[in-house]
Design a protein around this motif. Structure first.
Motif, PDB file in Angstrom:
ATOM      1  N   GLU A   4       6.694 -11.257 -13.004  1.00 10.56           N
ATOM      2  CA  GLU A   4       7.564 -10.282 -13.442  1.00 10.56           C
ATOM      3  C   GLU A   4       7.798  -9.264 -12.419  1.00 10.56           C
ATOM      4  N   THR A   5       8.907  -8.900 -12.502  1.00  8.19           N
ATOM      5  CA  THR A   5       9.247  -7.688 -11.575  1.00  8.19           C
ATOM      6  C   THR A   5       9.523  -6.310 -12.534  1.00  8.19           C
TER       7      THR A   5
ATOM      8  N   LEU B  30      -1.163   2.872 -14.005  1.00 10.42           N
ATOM      9  CA  LEU B  30       0.021   3.650 -13.816  1.00 10.42           C
ATOM     10  C   LEU B  30       0.859   3.188 -12.733  1.00 10.42           C
ATOM     11  N   GLY B  31       0.088   2.401 -11.694  1.00  8.75           N
ATOM     12  CA  GLY B  31       0.787   1.778 -10.504  1.00  8.75           C
ATOM     13  C   GLY B  31       1.738   0.873 -11.216  1.00  8.75           C
ATOM     14  N   GLN B  32       1.208   0.241 -12.226  1.00  8.36           N
ATOM     15  CA  GLN B  32       1.745  -0.982 -12.747  1.00  8.36           C
ATOM     16  C   GLN B  32       3.025  -0.615 -13.740  1.00  8.36           C
ATOM     17  N   LEU B  33       2.755   0.486 -14.250  1.00  8.54           N
ATOM     18  CA  LEU B  33       3.918   0.886 -15.156  1.00  8.54           C
ATOM     19  C   LEU B  33       4.947   1.850 -14.448  1.00  8.54           C
ATOM     20  N   TYR B  34       4.431   2.552 -13.505  1.00  2.32           N
ATOM     21  CA  TYR B  34       5.696   3.235 -12.757  1.00  2.32           C
ATOM     22  C   TYR B  34       6.067   2.997 -11.245  1.00  2.32           C
ATOM     23  N   GLU B  93       8.452  -8.767  -7.055  1.00  2.00           N
ATOM     24  CA  GLU B  93       7.435  -9.330  -7.748  1.00  2.00           C
ATOM     25  C   GLU B  93       5.846  -9.089  -7.427  1.00  2.00           C
ATOM     26  N   GLU B  94       5.927  -9.123  -6.050  1.00  2.00           N
ATOM     27  CA  GLU B  94       4.377  -8.866  -5.332  1.00  2.00           C
ATOM     28  C   GLU B  94       3.707  -7.586  -6.044  1.00  2.00           C
ATOM     29  N   HIS B  95       4.570  -6.774  -6.317  1.00  2.00           N
ATOM     30  CA  HIS B  95       3.912  -5.451  -7.033  1.00  2.00           C
ATOM     31  C   HIS B  95       2.989  -5.638  -7.939  1.00  2.00           C
ATOM     32  N   LEU B  96       3.444  -6.323  -9.027  1.00  2.00           N
ATOM     33  CA  LEU B  96       2.692  -6.769 -10.327  1.00  2.00           C
ATOM     34  C   LEU B  96       1.505  -7.776  -9.897  1.00  2.00           C
ATOM     35  N   GLY B  97       2.021  -8.620  -9.139  1.00  2.00           N
ATOM     36  CA  GLY B  97       1.055  -9.832  -8.831  1.00  2.00           C
ATOM     37  C   GLY B  97       0.021  -9.416  -7.948  1.00  2.00           C
ATOM     38  N   ALA B  98       0.108  -8.214  -7.120  1.00  2.00           N
ATOM     39  CA  ALA B  98      -1.004  -7.689  -6.495  1.00  2.00           C
ATOM     40  C   ALA B  98      -1.861  -6.809  -7.243  1.00  2.00           C
ATOM     41  N   ILE B  99      -1.377  -6.306  -8.101  1.00  2.00           N
ATOM     42  CA  ILE B  99      -2.165  -5.494  -9.357  1.00  2.00           C
ATOM     43  C   ILE B  99      -2.839  -6.324 -10.065  1.00  2.00           C
ATOM     44  N   ALA B 100      -2.376  -7.794 -10.496  1.00  2.00           N
ATOM     45  CA  ALA B 100      -2.861  -8.465 -11.416  1.00  2.00           C
ATOM     46  C   ALA B 100      -4.329  -8.822 -10.531  1.00  2.00           C
ATOM     47  N   LEU B 101      -4.266  -8.901  -9.402  1.00  2.00           N
ATOM     48  CA  LEU B 101      -5.207  -9.493  -8.573  1.00  2.00           C
ATOM     49  C   LEU B 101      -6.440  -8.555  -8.449  1.00  2.00           C
ATOM     50  N   PHE B 102      -5.886  -7.393  -8.326  1.00  3.29           N
ATOM     51  CA  PHE B 102      -6.569  -6.116  -7.940  1.00  3.29           C
ATOM     52  C   PHE B 102      -7.531  -5.976  -9.272  1.00  3.29           C
ATOM     53  N   GLN B 103      -6.940  -6.086 -10.628  1.00  3.10           N
ATOM     54  CA  GLN B 103      -7.428  -5.924 -11.804  1.00  3.10           C
ATOM     55  C   GLN B 103      -8.524  -6.990 -12.030  1.00  3.10           C
ATOM     56  N   LYS B 122      -8.743  -8.237  -1.430  1.00  3.23           N
ATOM     57  CA  LYS B 122      -7.978  -8.546  -0.238  1.00  3.23           C
ATOM     58  C   LYS B 122      -6.803  -9.586  -0.333  1.00  3.23           C
ATOM     59  N   GLU B 123      -7.014 -10.393  -1.152  1.00  7.11           N
ATOM     60  CA  GLU B 123      -5.919 -11.257  -1.771  1.00  7.11           C
ATOM     61  C   GLU B 123      -4.939 -10.418  -2.227  1.00  7.11           C
ATOM     62  N   ALA B 124      -5.157  -9.330  -2.903  1.00  9.91           N
ATOM     63  CA  ALA B 124      -4.097  -8.496  -3.451  1.00  9.91           C
ATOM     64  C   ALA B 124      -3.663  -7.921  -2.342  1.00  9.91           C
ATOM     65  N   MET B 125      -4.404  -7.358  -1.537  1.00 10.67           N
ATOM     66  CA  MET B 125      -3.821  -6.668  -0.254  1.00 10.67           C
ATOM     67  C   MET B 125      -2.942  -7.495   0.593  1.00 10.67           C
ATOM     68  N   ALA B 126      -3.240  -8.938   0.815  1.00  8.39           N
ATOM     69  CA  ALA B 126      -2.346  -9.769   1.660  1.00  8.39           C
ATOM     70  C   ALA B 126      -1.074  -9.792   0.818  1.00  8.39           C
ATOM     71  N   LEU B 127      -1.064  -9.887  -0.595  1.00 12.06           N
ATOM     72  CA  LEU B 127       0.130 -10.300  -1.339  1.00 12.06           C
ATOM     73  C   LEU B 127       1.044  -9.047  -1.099  1.00 12.06           C
ATOM     74  N   ASP B 128       0.501  -7.847  -1.127  1.00  9.90           N
ATOM     75  CA  ASP B 128       1.338  -6.663  -1.043  1.00  9.90           C
ATOM     76  C   ASP B 128       0.770  -5.436  -0.102  1.00  9.90           C
ATOM     77  N   PRO B 129       0.839  -5.836   1.269  1.00 11.33           N
ATOM     78  CA  PRO B 129       0.187  -5.077   2.484  1.00 11.33           C
ATOM     79  C   PRO B 129       0.582  -3.465   2.134  1.00 11.33           C
ATOM     80  N   ASP B 130       1.880  -3.198   1.481  1.00 10.85           N
ATOM     81  CA  ASP B 130       2.164  -1.735   1.457  1.00 10.85           C
ATOM     82  C   ASP B 130       1.562  -0.995   0.212  1.00 10.85           C
ATOM     83  N   ASN B 131       0.590  -1.852  -0.510  1.00  5.14           N
ATOM     84  CA  ASN B 131       0.023  -1.162  -1.585  1.00  5.14           C
ATOM     85  C   ASN B 131      -1.137  -0.355  -1.218  1.00  5.14           C
ATOM     86  N   LEU B 132      -1.242   1.128  -1.041  1.00  3.64           N
ATOM     87  CA  LEU B 132      -2.051   1.840  -0.440  1.00  3.64           C
ATOM     88  C   LEU B 132      -3.352   2.129  -1.357  1.00  3.64           C
ATOM     89  N   VAL B 133      -3.024   2.241  -2.703  1.00  4.52           N
ATOM     90  CA  VAL B 133      -3.968   2.401  -3.900  1.00  4.52           C
ATOM     91  C   VAL B 133      -4.879   1.176  -3.455  1.00  4.52           C
TER      92      VAL B 133
END
Lengths: 46, 166
Positions: A4-5, B30-34, B93-103, B122-133
């Motif tokens: 999802e986005t 919160l990163g997931q929602l906002y 879509e990498e944003h929510l994908g990376a958070i799912a891996l992080f979780q 690190k899989e999460a980070m590779a998917l979304d390298p900009d996610n500093l959280v």
């Protein structure tokens, strides 16, 4: 994995509600503060 | 926003001894929602639950200008126009994908499977390298001495890591 986005919340719109545990082991929701102004500050130890 | 949970956050809260409620967002809900990928952030929400202001990155409640802005907002009887600093772009879509891996990694971390958690993070980070959280959480677990050995987080070291692309 999610494909999802996200539609990010905008100023003037309802803030998406969330429920999180407090440090005291209680639960707190944004919704609990309806009727009051709320400041949400996000930080971490790192 | 500590994935390492309340035990990591508590010492800071005890030191600050705040009158407000402190919640622990281990899962980056919160990163997931906002949609944010970094902190510190600040949101101001009115009596009706409507967003009046959001600042992503660099929200510092110790700054005089921030204190002034927040105080004026808090005491205003009518909602006023705040110059909101929303620099967020709609994340891909990498944003929510990376958070799912992080979780997923968080679940492993809580079971004591730190090595497995780091692989997932690190899989999460590779998917979304900009996610500093996510990135900084990895640093804090791999290099606790840069974060928890003294009163001060070693930001110079963090800058070096970013410059090296780590």
């Amino acid at each position: 994995m999610s494909t999802e986005t996200l539609k990010i919340p905008q100023i003037g719109q309802l803030a998406p509600d969330f429920t999180l545990p407090t440090l005291d082991g209680e639960k707190v929701s944004l919704q609990d503060y309806r009727g009051k102004k709320v400041i949400v500050f996000m930080w971490a130890s790192w | 926003m500590d994935a390492q949970g309340p035990e990591k956050a508590s010492p800071y809260v005890q030191r600050a001894n705040p009158t407000y409620t402190n919640a622990v967002d281990e899962e980056n809900l919160l990163g997931q929602l906002y949609g944010f990928k970094a902190i510190p952030n600040g949101f101001l929400i009115d009596e009706n639950g409507v967003l009046d202001y959001m600042k992503f990155g660099g929200f510092d409640i110790r700054k005089a200008e921030t204190v002034k802005m927040v105080s004026e907002w808090a005491t205003a009887t009518q909602s006023e126009d705040l110059s909101s600093e929303v620099e967020q772009k709609t994340p891909g879509e990498e944003h929510l994908g990376a958070i799912a891996l992080f979780q997923e990694g968080n679940g492993q971390y809580r079971q004591g499977l730190t090595a497995e958690a780091l692989v997932k993070w690190k899989e999460a980070m590779a998917l979304d390298p900009d996610n500093l959280v996510i990135r900084k959480q990895i640093w804090a677990v791999e290099h606790p001495e840069r974060f928890y050995a003294s009163d001060k987080v070693d930001y110079a070291w963090q800058k070096e890591q970013l410059e090296k692309g780590i």
